[in-house]
Motif scaffolding. Sequence first.
Motif, PDB file in Angstrom:
ATOM      1  N   LYS A 171       0.832  -1.204   0.000  1.00 57.38           N
ATOM      2  CA  LYS A 171       0.000   0.000   0.000  1.00 57.38           C
ATOM      3  C   LYS A 171       0.869   1.257   0.000  1.00 57.38           C
ATOM      4  CE  LYS A 171      -3.867   1.985   2.570  1.00 57.38           C
ATOM      5  NZ  LYS A 171      -4.774   1.732   3.706  1.00 57.38           N
ATOM      6  N   LYS A 172       1.914   1.255   0.823  1.00 56.69           N
ATOM      7  CA  LYS A 172       2.824   2.406   0.895  1.00 56.69           C
ATOM      8  C   LYS A 172       3.512   2.634  -0.456  1.00 56.69           C
ATOM      9  CE  LYS A 172       7.066   2.624   2.392  1.00 56.69           C
ATOM     10  NZ  LYS A 172       8.300   2.370   2.891  1.00 56.69           N
ATOM     11  N   GLN A 208      -6.005   2.662  -5.984  1.00 53.57           N
ATOM     12  CA  GLN A 208      -6.296   1.242  -6.219  1.00 53.57           C
ATOM     13  C   GLN A 208      -6.893   1.052  -7.605  1.00 53.57           C
ATOM     14  OE1 GLN A 208      -8.646  -0.182  -2.916  1.00 53.57           O
ATOM     15  NE2 GLN A 208      -6.825  -0.613  -1.688  1.00 53.57           N
ATOM     16  N   ASP A 209      -7.648   2.045  -8.077  1.00 46.42           N
ATOM     17  CA  ASP A 209      -8.208   1.982  -9.438  1.00 46.42           C
ATOM     18  C   ASP A 209      -7.087   1.938 -10.475  1.00 46.42           C
ATOM     19  OD1 ASP A 209     -10.974   2.005  -8.812  1.00 46.42           O
ATOM     20  OD2 ASP A 209     -10.926   4.179  -8.544  1.00 46.42           O
ATOM     21  N   ILE A 230      -6.890  -6.254  -4.582  1.00 46.89           N
ATOM     22  CA  ILE A 230      -5.846  -5.316  -4.157  1.00 46.89           C
ATOM     23  C   ILE A 230      -6.094  -4.881  -2.720  1.00 46.89           C
ATOM     24  CG2 ILE A 230      -4.891  -3.000  -4.537  1.00 46.89           C
ATOM     25  CD1 ILE A 230      -5.478  -3.564  -7.598  1.00 46.89           C
ATOM     26  N   SER A 231      -7.333  -4.588  -2.395  1.00 47.21           N
ATOM     27  CA  SER A 231      -7.693  -4.200  -1.033  1.00 47.21           C
ATOM     28  C   SER A 231      -7.397  -5.325  -0.043  1.00 47.21           C
ATOM     29  CB  SER A 231      -9.166  -3.814  -0.970  1.00 47.21           C
ATOM     30  OG  SER A 231      -9.525  -3.470   0.343  1.00 47.21           O
ATOM     31  N   LYS A 232      -7.713  -6.562  -0.424  1.00 46.19           N
ATOM     32  CA  LYS A 232      -7.414  -7.704   0.443  1.00 46.19           C
ATOM     33  C   LYS A 232      -5.915  -7.790   0.715  1.00 46.19           C
ATOM     34  CE  LYS A 232     -11.073 -11.053  -0.447  1.00 46.19           C
ATOM     35  NZ  LYS A 232     -11.349 -12.403  -0.958  1.00 46.19           N
ATOM     36  N   ILE A 233      -5.125  -7.646  -0.336  1.00 45.38           N
ATOM     37  CA  ILE A 233      -3.673  -7.707  -0.175  1.00 45.38           C
ATOM     38  C   ILE A 233      -3.197  -6.606   0.768  1.00 45.38           C
ATOM     39  CG2 ILE A 233      -1.474  -7.369  -1.389  1.00 45.38           C
ATOM     40  CD1 ILE A 233      -2.872  -8.714  -3.852  1.00 45.38           C
TER      41      ILE A 233
END
Length: 81
Positions: A11-12, A21-22, A35-38
């Motif tokens: 994320k960083k 994320q898009d 991606i959010s799960k990761i």
Amino acid sequence: MDLVQLGLEIKKLRKEKNWSQDDLEKYSNITKRTISKIENGFIDEVGIKKVEFILDLLGYEFCLRLKGQPKTLEELRDERN
């Protein structure tokens, strides 16, 4: 590094590139949900190839280190930044 830390690091790195994320979804063809799960540490529910691909897009790769060994100078430097 555990899975939660790996997700936070991804994320960083994404944010350092000023990617949403898009954006990452568009570049990787990996859904924003995945991606959010990761990024939230649920990597055990996601294929390792997807994590590897995202790291590659961000300009990074996996690196293994013997458990319990002190951090390298490079790792310590990266933590300071």
